[in-house]
Write a protein that holds these residues in place. Structure first.
Motif, short mmCIF file in Angstrom:
data_model
loop_
_atom_site.label_atom_id
_atom_site.label_comp_id
_atom_site.label_asym_id
_atom_site.label_seq_id
_atom_site.Cartn_x
_atom_site.Cartn_y
_atom_site.Cartn_z
N ALA A 141 -2.69 -5.20 -0.22
CA ALA A 141 -1.28 -4.95 0.09
C ALA A 141 -0.75 -6.00 1.06
O ALA A 141 0.37 -6.50 0.90
N GLU A 142 -1.54 -6.37 2.05
CA GLU A 142 -1.09 -7.34 3.05
C GLU A 142 -0.83 -8.70 2.42
O GLU A 142 0.09 -9.43 2.83
N ARG A 143 -1.60 -9.05 1.40
CA ARG A 143 -1.39 -10.34 0.72
C ARG A 143 -0.04 -10.37 0.00
O ARG A 143 0.52 -11.45 -0.24
N LEU A 144 0.50 -9.20 -0.33
CA LEU A 144 1.81 -9.14 -0.97
C LEU A 144 2.96 -9.33 0.03
O LEU A 144 4.10 -9.52 -0.37
N ARG A 145 2.66 -9.23 1.32
CA ARG A 145 3.65 -9.35 2.40
C ARG A 145 4.81 -8.37 2.18
O ARG A 145 5.98 -8.75 2.14
N PRO A 146 4.49 -7.07 2.06
CA PRO A 146 5.56 -6.09 1.82
C PRO A 146 6.28 -5.71 3.12
O PRO A 146 5.77 -5.93 4.22
N ALA A 147 7.46 -5.11 2.96
CA ALA A 147 8.16 -4.57 4.13
C ALA A 147 7.40 -3.37 4.67
O ALA A 147 7.42 -3.11 5.87
N ILE A 148 6.74 -2.61 3.79
CA ILE A 148 5.95 -1.45 4.19
C ILE A 148 4.96 -1.13 3.08
O ILE A 148 5.23 -1.39 1.90
N ALA A 149 3.82 -0.57 3.45
CA ALA A 149 2.85 -0.06 2.49
C ALA A 149 2.81 1.45 2.63
O ALA A 149 2.63 1.98 3.73
N VAL A 150 2.99 2.17 1.52
CA VAL A 150 2.93 3.63 1.50
C VAL A 150 1.66 4.02 0.75
O VAL A 150 1.48 3.64 -0.40
N VAL A 151 0.78 4.76 1.42
CA VAL A 151 -0.51 5.11 0.85
C VAL A 151 -0.55 6.61 0.61
O VAL A 151 -0.47 7.40 1.56
N LEU A 152 -0.67 7.03 -0.65
CA LEU A 152 -0.78 8.45 -1.01
C LEU A 152 -2.26 8.80 -1.09
O LEU A 152 -2.97 8.34 -1.98
N THR A 153 -2.75 9.62 -0.14
CA THR A 153 -4.19 9.86 -0.01
C THR A 153 -4.43 11.11 0.83
O THR A 153 -3.51 11.60 1.51
N ASP A 154 -5.68 11.60 0.82
CA ASP A 154 -6.04 12.70 1.72
C ASP A 154 -6.61 12.18 3.05
O ASP A 154 -7.05 12.97 3.89
N LEU A 155 -6.63 10.86 3.24
CA LEU A 155 -7.07 10.22 4.49
C LEU A 155 -8.56 10.38 4.76
O LEU A 155 -9.00 10.19 5.89
N ASP A 156 -9.34 10.70 3.75
CA ASP A 156 -10.78 10.84 3.92
C ASP A 156 -11.44 9.57 3.40
O ASP A 156 -11.82 9.47 2.24
N GLY A 157 -11.53 8.54 4.27
CA GLY A 157 -12.10 7.28 3.84
C GLY A 157 -12.31 6.34 5.00
O GLY A 157 -12.06 6.68 6.17
N ARG A 158 -12.79 5.13 4.71
CA ARG A 158 -13.05 4.12 5.74
C ARG A 158 -11.79 3.33 6.03
O ARG A 158 -11.08 2.91 5.11
N PHE A 159 -11.53 3.08 7.32
CA PHE A 159 -10.33 2.36 7.73
C PHE A 159 -10.68 0.96 8.18
O PHE A 159 -11.69 0.76 8.85
N PRO A 160 -9.83 -0.03 7.87
CA PRO A 160 -10.04 -1.39 8.38
C PRO A 160 -9.38 -1.55 9.75
O PRO A 160 -8.87 -0.59 10.32
N ALA A 161 -9.37 -2.76 10.24
CA ALA A 161 -8.60 -3.06 11.45
C ALA A 161 -7.11 -2.94 11.12
O ALA A 161 -6.70 -3.01 9.96
N ARG A 162 -6.28 -2.77 12.14
CA ARG A 162 -4.84 -2.60 11.94
C ARG A 162 -4.24 -3.82 11.24
O ARG A 162 -4.39 -4.95 11.70
N PRO A 163 -3.55 -3.62 10.11
CA PRO A 163 -2.90 -4.76 9.44
C PRO A 163 -1.58 -5.12 10.13
O PRO A 163 -1.07 -4.37 10.97
N ALA A 164 -1.02 -6.25 9.76
CA ALA A 164 0.23 -6.70 10.37
C ALA A 164 1.43 -5.92 9.84
O ALA A 164 2.43 -5.76 10.53
N MET A 165 1.35 -5.39 8.62
CA MET A 165 2.49 -4.69 8.02
C MET A 165 2.53 -3.23 8.48
O MET A 165 1.51 -2.65 8.86
N PRO A 166 3.70 -2.59 8.43
CA PRO A 166 3.78 -1.16 8.70
C PRO A 166 3.09 -0.36 7.59
O PRO A 166 3.17 -0.74 6.42
N VAL A 167 2.42 0.72 7.96
CA VAL A 167 1.72 1.57 6.99
C VAL A 167 2.19 3.01 7.18
O VAL A 167 2.24 3.51 8.30
#
Length: 407
Positions: free
Chosen positions: A359-385
């Protein structure tokens, strides 16, 4: 408020002794004689059969409708109808509302006409039985129960709750508020009425007031998640117009023409405002590990499609589990259909590392993630999530905003 129902007058008079909380709430409601027995946002109508019932059943049935009005079920029904559109099922909403108020009245030791729909029966259908009626009442509200029953029907392909409603002789006794919608202007007032009435009942030690701390279906001024999603994403996608030095503002053109006609001084130049840059870009990451129900996905897809249309956003779909297994630009006129056509790949774990990097490679204004949040997280990206999750997450993610979509 005065009582104008001859049929209900004896039962309502008895409420003061039987249940101080219900008696206090009844004062804020209009009571009328009319067919059939029903309630709306402000009024209870009592049919001829009501006067023929035994007094304990009269008290319980009056309490049933008093709680419908006090819990703002008519207004909340109208709000849910507005949210769901053609998908709305009034029968299922009435079933959920009746089950909640009946369970509360039975726990408060009131009698009800039989057969009576029960919250415990509906939770058994959902495999969500609680330890006690009080525990169930504390956890469930009418919106959550309505949506859970709908999700179960969609999963099973059957109509178990509809069959149950028919067996129990469920009558449509709840009328949606014709002036209702996303917000109920009386919700805050009824919060105050309920707080005072329940406290009076608690101090008296009888009736519905004894359950004050176990009622989770109390009305509250609430903003539907669809509106919150709309606001958060629209603000991120919105372009603030910037001055365009080579284009004059229309107001300046008019003033300059008037000055020339009057042979007066020319006003100072005012540039027009214009959008700059490419159209906004939206990244939609869809967790396909199986945690998102079809009904939730349908409402999510409709909202994202509407946002894409209104903001002219370039919308990218990233379907993922532990890895991204589909990435494509969605057509402007087919965003909703593309999101609802869930990818076939299911199962496995969930990781947000690869999908957020993509998603960050796309340089979006925002990334919206539809999920139950049960997973591994990366470091904070530059885009809003924005994390859109079907229910309350077990843990707070290390970055981004969380939008709970349950209810």
């Amino acid at each position: 408020m005065s009582v104008h129902s001859e049929r209900a007058a004896p039962a309502l008079a008895h409420l003061g002794e039987a249940d101080p909380a219900l008696a206090a709430l009844a004062l804020w409601i209009a009571h009328r004689d009319g067919e059939p027995m029903r309630s709306d946002a402000t009024t209870i109508h009592y049919d001829a059969a009501f006067a023929l019932r035994p007094r304990p059943e009269q008290v319980g049935l009056a309490g049933h409708h008093i709680l419908h009005v006090a819990f703002r079920h008519a207004a909340r029904m109208a709000a849910m109808a507005e949210r769901e559109g053609a998908r709305f099922d009034a029968r299922r909403f009435t079933l959920a509302a009746d089950a909640l108020v009946n369970e509360a009245l039975i726990a408060a030791e009131h009698a009800l006409p039989r057969p009576a729909v029960r919250l415990a029966d509906l939770l058994a259908m959902l495999d969500a039985a609680e330890e006690s009626p009080e525990a169930a009442l504390a956890v469930w509200d009418v919106e959550r129960l309505y949506l859970a029953l709908g999700a179960e029907e969609a999963r099973s392909g059957g109509g178990e709750s509809a069959d149950y409603a028919r067996r129990m002789g469920l009558a449509p006794d709840l009328e949606p508020d014709p002036d209702g919608g996303a917000e109920d202007p009386q919700a805050a007032d009824w919060q105050g009425h309920l707080a005072r009435a329940l406290e009076a009942g608690r101090q008296a030690g009888r009736g519905i007031g004894r359950l004050a701390s176990a009622l989770g279906d109390l009305p509250a001024p609430r903003v539907p998640w669809e509106r919150r999603l709309r606001g958060l994403v629209a603000r991120a996608l919105g372009h603030r117009p910037q001055p365009a030095p080579t284009r004059p503002a229309r107001a300046w053109i008019a003033r300059e023409a008037a000055a020339r006609a009057a042979q007066t001084a020319t006003p100072g130049f005012e540039p027009a405002l214009a959008r700059k840059g490419a159209r906004p870009r939206l990244a939609v990451a869809l967790d396909t590990s199986g945690s998102v129900e079809d009904a939730t996905l349908a409402r999510f897809a409709a909202e994202i499609a509407g946002l894409a249309r209104r903001t002219a956003a370039e919308t990218h779909l990233l379907a993922f589990d532990e890895t991204v297994h589909e990435a494509r630009l969605l057509p402007p006129a087919g965003v909703e259909a593309a999101l609802r056509a869930r990818p076939l790949r299911r199962g496995g774990g969930t990781s947000f590392e690869e999908v957020l990097a993509a998603a960050e490679r796309l340089r979006p204004a925002i990334a919206v993630v539809l999920t139950d949040l049960d997973g591994r997280f990366p470091a904070r990206p530059a885009m809003p999530v924005l994390w859109a999750t079907p229910s309350a997450p077990r843990a707070t993610p290390p970055f981004g905003r969380v939008l709970e979509m349950d209810g």
